[in-house]
Design a protein around this motif. Structure first.
Motif, short mmCIF file in Angstrom:
data_model
loop_
_atom_site.label_atom_id
_atom_site.label_comp_id
_atom_site.label_asym_id
_atom_site.label_seq_id
_atom_site.Cartn_x
_atom_site.Cartn_y
_atom_site.Cartn_z
N ARG A 188 -3.83 18.21 12.05
CA ARG A 188 -2.64 18.45 11.23
C ARG A 188 -2.70 17.74 9.88
NH1 ARG A 188 2.48 17.32 15.28
NH2 ARG A 188 1.81 18.55 17.09
N GLY A 189 -3.69 16.84 9.70
CA GLY A 189 -3.73 16.04 8.49
C GLY A 189 -2.66 14.96 8.48
N TYR A 190 -2.30 14.51 9.68
CA TYR A 190 -1.22 13.53 9.84
C TYR A 190 -1.81 12.13 9.77
CZ TYR A 190 3.12 11.59 11.73
OH TYR A 190 4.28 10.88 11.90
N PRO A 191 -1.36 11.25 8.86
CA PRO A 191 -2.05 9.99 8.57
C PRO A 191 -1.65 8.81 9.46
CG PRO A 191 -0.25 10.25 7.04
CD PRO A 191 -0.22 11.47 7.94
N CYS A 192 -1.44 9.04 10.74
CA CYS A 192 -0.98 7.96 11.63
C CYS A 192 -1.89 7.83 12.84
CB CYS A 192 0.46 8.22 12.09
SG CYS A 192 1.66 8.13 10.74
N THR A 193 -1.79 6.69 13.50
CA THR A 193 -2.53 6.45 14.73
C THR A 193 -1.63 6.72 15.93
OG1 THR A 193 -4.00 4.90 15.85
CG2 THR A 193 -1.97 3.99 14.91
N ASP B 161 0.79 -1.24 0.00
CA ASP B 161 0.00 0.00 0.00
C ASP B 161 0.82 1.28 0.00
OD1 ASP B 161 -2.55 -1.41 0.21
OD2 ASP B 161 -1.95 -1.88 2.26
N GLY B 162 2.14 1.18 0.12
CA GLY B 162 2.98 2.37 0.10
C GLY B 162 3.68 2.53 -1.25
N LEU C 59 10.82 6.42 0.91
CA LEU C 59 9.65 5.58 1.16
C LEU C 59 8.45 6.44 1.52
CD1 LEU C 59 11.82 3.32 1.35
CD2 LEU C 59 10.44 2.32 3.17
N VAL C 60 7.29 6.08 0.99
CA VAL C 60 6.03 6.69 1.38
C VAL C 60 5.21 5.61 2.07
CG1 VAL C 60 3.92 7.83 0.63
CG2 VAL C 60 6.09 8.31 -0.54
N PHE C 61 5.00 5.76 3.38
CA PHE C 61 4.27 4.75 4.14
C PHE C 61 2.77 4.88 3.88
CE2 PHE C 61 8.22 5.15 6.54
CZ PHE C 61 8.51 3.84 6.81
N PRO C 62 2.04 3.77 3.93
CA PRO C 62 0.58 3.85 3.76
C PRO C 62 -0.07 4.52 4.95
CG PRO C 62 1.23 1.62 4.36
CD PRO C 62 2.51 2.39 4.12
N GLU C 63 -1.25 5.11 4.73
CA GLU C 63 -2.00 5.71 5.82
C GLU C 63 -2.37 4.62 6.83
OE1 GLU C 63 -6.03 8.42 6.56
OE2 GLU C 63 -5.11 8.29 4.57
N GLU C 64 -2.21 4.93 8.11
CA GLU C 64 -2.44 3.93 9.15
C GLU C 64 -3.91 3.87 9.57
OE1 GLU C 64 1.97 4.63 11.15
OE2 GLU C 64 0.17 4.77 12.39
#
Length: 283
Positions: A114-119, A31-32, A55-60
């Protein structure tokens, strides 16, 4: 990319140099995205000396915890970690109702803003009524790097216990397990897990003693259980035999020092925090 990994695939490079878990590597592959010198490529692509890997990590996935607006007492923050100075009285994660306010729900609200895609990745937890320093990983990669080396994270606590503690310093080496009649309480038990707590007496009053602790293991309620077992429950710790103290909610326990190796820069990081002001009541 250094010459040592020339000819290796991106996958091999991430597993060895990046210390990726296979689970995290799979998520990036599925997914990344992976870029070499600005061009998107597949994991099998071999590397050359001087290549720049991005690397672009997938949204969590955020999980079931409901975000809440609240104050985050941030002591330090960068792209990989957050250090908080948690007040007593708020859980780190909601114990039952996922809509209950918690440190995790405050983090999720801030991330969404912040629009930050992590948990919320909690590395070091504190009990609801314990205050002080705690470590948060801002994404799955730094969480993996930190939790795989938990023995390199050092925490020092200070507590007020009931009574005149007589020993200057020492080690409590008593196994801790779950109490048979409770899902919350722990007890010293031969069937429990190994548990070691170092202690050093700071000062002694008529009714209370202030003690500094270093955990050599990380069992639930470890300091509280060990001190209650010795006959010196923490002030205010009614769960383990302590008397309720006016003006103090819960046990008088504070994480005053946090030391860890930064997961990315490898720099040694040390933070300190003073106990709550209301502890002056114990003087």
């Amino acid at each position: 990319m250094t010459e040592a990994y020339a000819g290796s695939s991106i996958r091999e490079f991430l597993l060895q140099a990046g210390e990726f878990s296979r689970q995290l590597l799979k998520k990036v592959r599925m997914d990344g995205m992976v870029f070499i010198n600005g061009t998107q490529v597949e994991m099998w692509r071999p590397l050359d000396t001087g290549d720049e890997v991005l690397l672009v990590f997938p949204e969590e996935e955020k999980g079931a915890i409901f975000p809440h607006q609240g104050t985050l007492p941030i002591v330090f923050e960068d792209d990989d970690v957050i250090v908080l100075d948690k007040p007593a009285g708020i859980p780190v994660v909601p114990p039952f109702d996922q809509k209950e306010p918690s440190i995790a729900s405050y983090l999720l609200f801030e991330y969404e803003k912040r629009g930050y895609p992590c948990t919320a990745h909690i590395v070091t937890r504190l009990d609801k009524d314990t205050s002080g320093l705690m470590l948060i990983a801002k994404h799955a990669y730094s969480h993996w790097l930190l939790t795989k080396k938990l023995d390199l994270i050092s925490r020092q606590y200070v507590a007020v216990v009931e009574g005149e503690f007589r020993e200057k310093e020492g080690l409590i080496d008593e196994p801790i397990g779950r109490a048979e009649d409770s899902i919350i309480r722990r007890v010293v038990s031969p069937e429990g897990k190994p548990s070691k707590t170092q202690y050093h007496l700071i000062n002694q009053e008529k009714n209370y003693s202030r003690i500094r602790f270093k955990l050599l293991t990380g069992r639930t309620h470890q300091i509280r259980v060990h001190m209650a077992h010795r006959g010196y429950p923490l002030a205010g710790d009614t769960l383990y035999g302590g008397k309720k103290v006016d003006g103090v909610d819960g046990q008088a326990l504070h994480c005053e020092r946090l030391h860890f190796i930064h997961p990315w820069t490898k720099k040694k990081m040390t933070f300190t925090s003073e106990p709550p002001k209301h502890w002056e009541e114990f003087a």
